[in-house]
Structures are given as C-alpha cells and as structure tokens.
Design a protein around this motif. Structure first.
Motif, PDB file in Angstrom:
ATOM      1  N   ARG A  30       0.829  -1.208   0.000  1.00  0.00           N
ATOM      2  CA  ARG A  30       0.000   0.000   0.000  1.00  0.00           C
ATOM      3  C   ARG A  30       0.866   1.261   0.000  1.00  0.00           C
ATOM      4  NH1 ARG A  30      -2.364  -3.154   4.093  1.00  0.00           N
ATOM      5  NH2 ARG A  30      -4.289  -4.182   3.424  1.00  0.00           N
ATOM      6  N   SER A  46      -4.183   0.330  -9.021  1.00  0.00           N
ATOM      7  CA  SER A  46      -4.865  -0.641  -8.160  1.00  0.00           C
ATOM      8  C   SER A  46      -4.168  -1.975  -8.272  1.00  0.00           C
ATOM      9  CB  SER A  46      -6.346  -0.774  -8.538  1.00  0.00           C
ATOM     10  OG  SER A  46      -6.484  -1.238  -9.862  1.00  0.00           O
ATOM     11  N   HIS A  59      -6.063  -2.931  -3.109  1.00  0.00           N
ATOM     12  CA  HIS A  59      -5.842  -1.542  -2.725  1.00  0.00           C
ATOM     13  C   HIS A  59      -5.833  -0.684  -3.982  1.00  0.00           C
ATOM     14  CE1 HIS A  59      -4.661   1.770  -0.194  1.00  0.00           C
ATOM     15  NE2 HIS A  59      -3.627   2.051  -0.975  1.00  0.00           N
ATOM     16  N   ALA A  60      -6.360   0.499  -3.863  1.00  0.00           N
ATOM     17  CA  ALA A  60      -6.310   1.484  -4.943  1.00  0.00           C
ATOM     18  C   ALA A  60      -5.787   2.787  -4.375  1.00  0.00           C
ATOM     19  CB  ALA A  60      -7.692   1.693  -5.556  1.00  0.00           C
ATOM     20  N   TYR A  72      -9.131   6.836  -8.403  1.00  0.00           N
ATOM     21  CA  TYR A  72      -8.888   5.540  -9.036  1.00  0.00           C
ATOM     22  C   TYR A  72      -9.539   4.489  -8.139  1.00  0.00           C
ATOM     23  CZ  TYR A  72      -6.491   2.487 -12.301  1.00  0.00           C
ATOM     24  OH  TYR A  72      -6.216   1.597 -13.308  1.00  0.00           O
ATOM     25  N   THR A  73     -10.612   3.872  -8.624  1.00  0.00           N
ATOM     26  CA  THR A  73     -11.409   2.953  -7.813  1.00  0.00           C
ATOM     27  C   THR A  73     -11.293   1.523  -8.335  1.00  0.00           C
ATOM     28  OG1 THR A  73     -13.331   3.487  -9.175  1.00  0.00           O
ATOM     29  CG2 THR A  73     -13.052   4.728  -7.136  1.00  0.00           C
ATOM     30  N   ARG A  74     -11.881   0.618  -7.589  1.00  0.00           N
ATOM     31  CA  ARG A  74     -11.800  -0.791  -7.972  1.00  0.00           C
ATOM     32  C   ARG A  74     -12.438  -1.052  -9.328  1.00  0.00           C
ATOM     33  NH1 ARG A  74     -11.896  -5.905  -4.099  1.00  0.00           N
ATOM     34  NH2 ARG A  74     -12.034  -7.552  -5.670  1.00  0.00           N
TER      35      ARG A  74
END
Length: 423
Positions: A30, A46, A59-60, A72-74
């Motif tokens: 991370r 990600s 993790h993003a 920046y998302t899943r």
C-alpha cells in the motif's frame, strides 16, 4: 486481513485469515502504491491478489483523472493493451483443443496474403534487401519468432511499419485490412531464427475470426467473457463504464508509444488520452494484440482461469493439459539467447516464452523474486499480471502510464509481494 471468494460469490466476506501473508508486508505494498502517486510517477493504480481462489489483498491509490480529480477505484476501466495477447492466445488454443487447427499450420492457410513471403537478408540496410522465406506457422506467431515486428521496435522493418502506421490502433479500420498490409512487408528475419515482440498476436486474432466464422469481439464474448463473467471487458469502453474510464498519461515529452525517439523532460504525468474523448470509446479495430478495455476484477477472473488449469466458477474453457502446454517454455532457451532486438514487456535473461506470456526459467537470472514457472505479461500502459501456480497465487496490477518501461514497477511489485509472503 479478511478474505472473500473470487467469482460468483465474490461479494460475500469470508472471516478466515490467510496466514501465508504478513500484514506488515501488505502494508508495504500500500505504501509503495501511494508513494508512486505522491512522487507523480503514477496518476493512480490498483492491485488485486488472490491466493487459493480467495482474495487476500486489494488496494487502490490516486486518481483515474488528475484533471477532474476523480479517484482511481476498484471498478475503474483501463486500457490493458498487450494484456489482450494472453486472451487471444487462449482463444486460439480453444480452437486447437476442438481439433479445428494445429499450431504448425502456416498462417497462409488462413490468410492468403502471407503465401509468398520475403525476409530481410542478414545485415540488410534497406527494406528491399530480401530473400524468400516460408510463411510463419501459428506456433511462431504465438511465440514471437515469426519475423514480424512492431513500429516502436528498432530496425528496418519497424521503421517501414512506422511509416505506414501499422500499429492496429482503435480507429484504424478493419482487422482484416491491416493484417493484409502487414503481409506486404518483408519479415525482419527467417521465421524461427530469432525472437522479436510483434503484431503477430493481431494476426492470430484474424486467424481466430476466420476459423470460428465470428468477428473477434463476438468470439471473445461468447467463448471467454460470458463464461468468465467478464461483463466489462470489450474493445470499446462499455457504456455502463464510461464514467469510470481512466485517462492515460506519459512521462515522455513526445509520443508515448514512440520508443525509438523517446523524449524525456517536463511534466511527469502528461495527459495523452483523455477518457472523455478517447478513441477507445468507440473503436473500429479489433486488435487481438492490444485492443481491450477491462476492469481489475474482470481480468482477475481470466487470470484465475489460467491458474486453475482452464476452469473458473465451474466453467471450463480449456483443458488442464492445454493450459499446462501454454505455460511451458516454447523457446530453445531463454528469450535473451534468441538475439532479440526489440522492446519487450518482460526481462529477457532467464525468461522463456510460452503461448501468450513469459515464463520464469531462473528467478536469479531474471533478477526478480519469483517461482520457476511463473506465467505473466503486461501492457504498454504499465498494467501487469502474473500467475504463480507453485504458490497458488494470482496478481493483477492496473494503472495508466505509457510506456511501461518508464519505471521498474513490475520488478518492485514482485519483490513486495514475495516480501509479504510468509507461508
């Protein structure tokens, strides 16, 4: 660290603890991701990891659009470029498994434009210094030993391809037409004599179309995406994912794909393809070598199918023996021993090549922690995946930075993941 099962029940939390990973080590991953964002190397990224079919890490960090400050998302949709190649290779092996084709067949059997081929003579200085050559086989296309090239490689053929813009871009017309244009040029070398990263997988995509009788996007959807639940993987950004599509950045001052004339300096995250105006919103070309858009969960489903020997969620795409065959080294030695003169998505020392991806032969010679037999590949926008069947591990990393040679991200993340493993 909670786990959850991948696949149909992936949204259900599982309370068990995977003792194969150290929480401190996962924290290092991370921190590494955030550091790359803070240092302006990546806009966002990600990572998703699965161990024995359980999700053990996600993790993003950062943003999918710096200009609009969007996270920046899943479920961010990304250009996976050459991570399309393993999918096209799997598609061809599905046809092989059905007895519709064999790998030693010459490509000219399906695409007549490859019937009468020429190859550059050793030491050639001009594109017209050639000698007769056989039509490459499908096996040579799959292993990048066919004599084809890419416009961003060094060499005479690459320069000729660059002059004609033979890159299989999203708005470059029909796949069949560009494949025929490629066939008009000589090969860079006699098939089978060297290794050179190339548009060969695009040619294989056309072969899949001809044998199956379906456009490549339809075959992918019917035979791979639907069975694997890859509902957001496509040659054009799916309508439902347009508001989640990431922009593409480069640290280069010039063309992000022009590796022969890479110009550094200035902004480390220069916008080169804005999500809202990208040609990938509606494509013409079905590039089996680099055309797909995907999400990290979609691609993990494909990666897990490979790790599980051709099966995912009770859906069998390939037999275990065929997947084993794909993940063997199909070269006489490592890539470096075959005199490559090209860009590649992986190291070449200690690294072999299978059908659609690289194979670790000797981690010490590769210079990166890993297991013998690791199967992997990446994309020009710095995306990456690998399958470690020895440790029952699948890892997918997504970001949007071109070219992928900008930073040693892949070596660093493999070291981090192995550093987090304690079992």
């Amino acid at each position: 660290m909670c786990q959850r099962k991948l696949g149909l029940d992936m949204m259900n939390s599982v309370s068990t603890q995977d003792r194969s990973f150290d929480n401190g080590g996962l924290g290092n991953i991370r921190s590494w991701m955030q550091r790359n964002v803070d240092d302006r190397k990546l806009a966002g990224c990600s990572m998703l990891m699965a161990h024995k079919s359980d999700e053990v890490f996600f993790h993003a960090a950062g943003q999918r659009s710096r200009e609009k400050a969007l996270p920046y998302t899943r479920d961010t949709a990304t250009r996976i470029y050459s991570m399309t190649k393993p999918i096209t290779s799997a598609a061809l092996m599905m046809l092989v498994e059905r007895g519709l084709v064999h790998l030693e067949a010459p490509v000219s059997r399906f695409i007549p434009a490859f019937e009468t081929m020429q190859a550059l003579i050793p030491g050639a200085e001009h594109i017209d210094q050639t000698e007769p050559a056989p039509s490459p086989t499908l096996h040579q296309l799959m292993t990048h030993t066919s004599g084809l090239s890419y416009p961003f490689n060094p060499g005479i053929l690459a320069r000729a391809m660059d002059a004609q813009d033979l890159i299989f871009g999203p708005r470059q017309g029909r796949l069949a037409d560009m494949v025929d244009q490629v066939a008009k040029l000589p090969l860079a070398f006699q098939p089978g004599s060297r290794w050179e990263y190339s548009v060969a997988t695009d040619v294989l995509g056309r072969v899949v179309e001809i044998i199956s009788g379906k456009p490549l996007d339809v075959f992918f959807s019917d035979a791979i995406f639907e069975p694997l639940g890859m509902t957001e993987t496509s040659f054009s950004v799916p309508m439902q994912a347009r508001d989640r599509f990431a922009s593409l950045y480069t640290p280069l001052a010039g063309d992000a794909m022009a590796l022969n004339e890479a110009k550094t300096g200035g902004e480390s995250l220069r916008l080169v393809d804005e999500a809202e105006t990208s040609p990938f919103l509606k494509t013409e070309m079905h590039s089996g070598g680099g055309g797909l858009i995907s999400t990290i969960d979609d691609y993990m489903n494909f990666t897990e199918m490979l790790r599980q020997g051709g099966t995912f969620n009770a859906q069998r795409l390939l037999s275990t023996r065929i997947v084993d065959f794909m993940m063997q080294n199909h070269l006489p030695g490592d890539i470096a021993s075959m005199g490559p003169q090209s860009f590649a998505e992986q190291p070449m020392e200690g690294m072999g090549f299978g059908l659609g991806g690289a194979i670790v032969l000797d981690p010490a010679r590769v210079g990166t922690p890993g297991s013998v037999g690791d199967f992997s590949w990446g994309g020009m926008a710095s995306t990456f995946f690998w399958v470690d069947r020895e440790k029952d591990l699948s890892v997918v990393f997504f970001t949007q930075l071109s070219p992928s040679s900008s930073y040693p991200l892949r070596a660093e993340m493999k070291a981090l993941v192995h550093g987090a493993m304690v079992g």
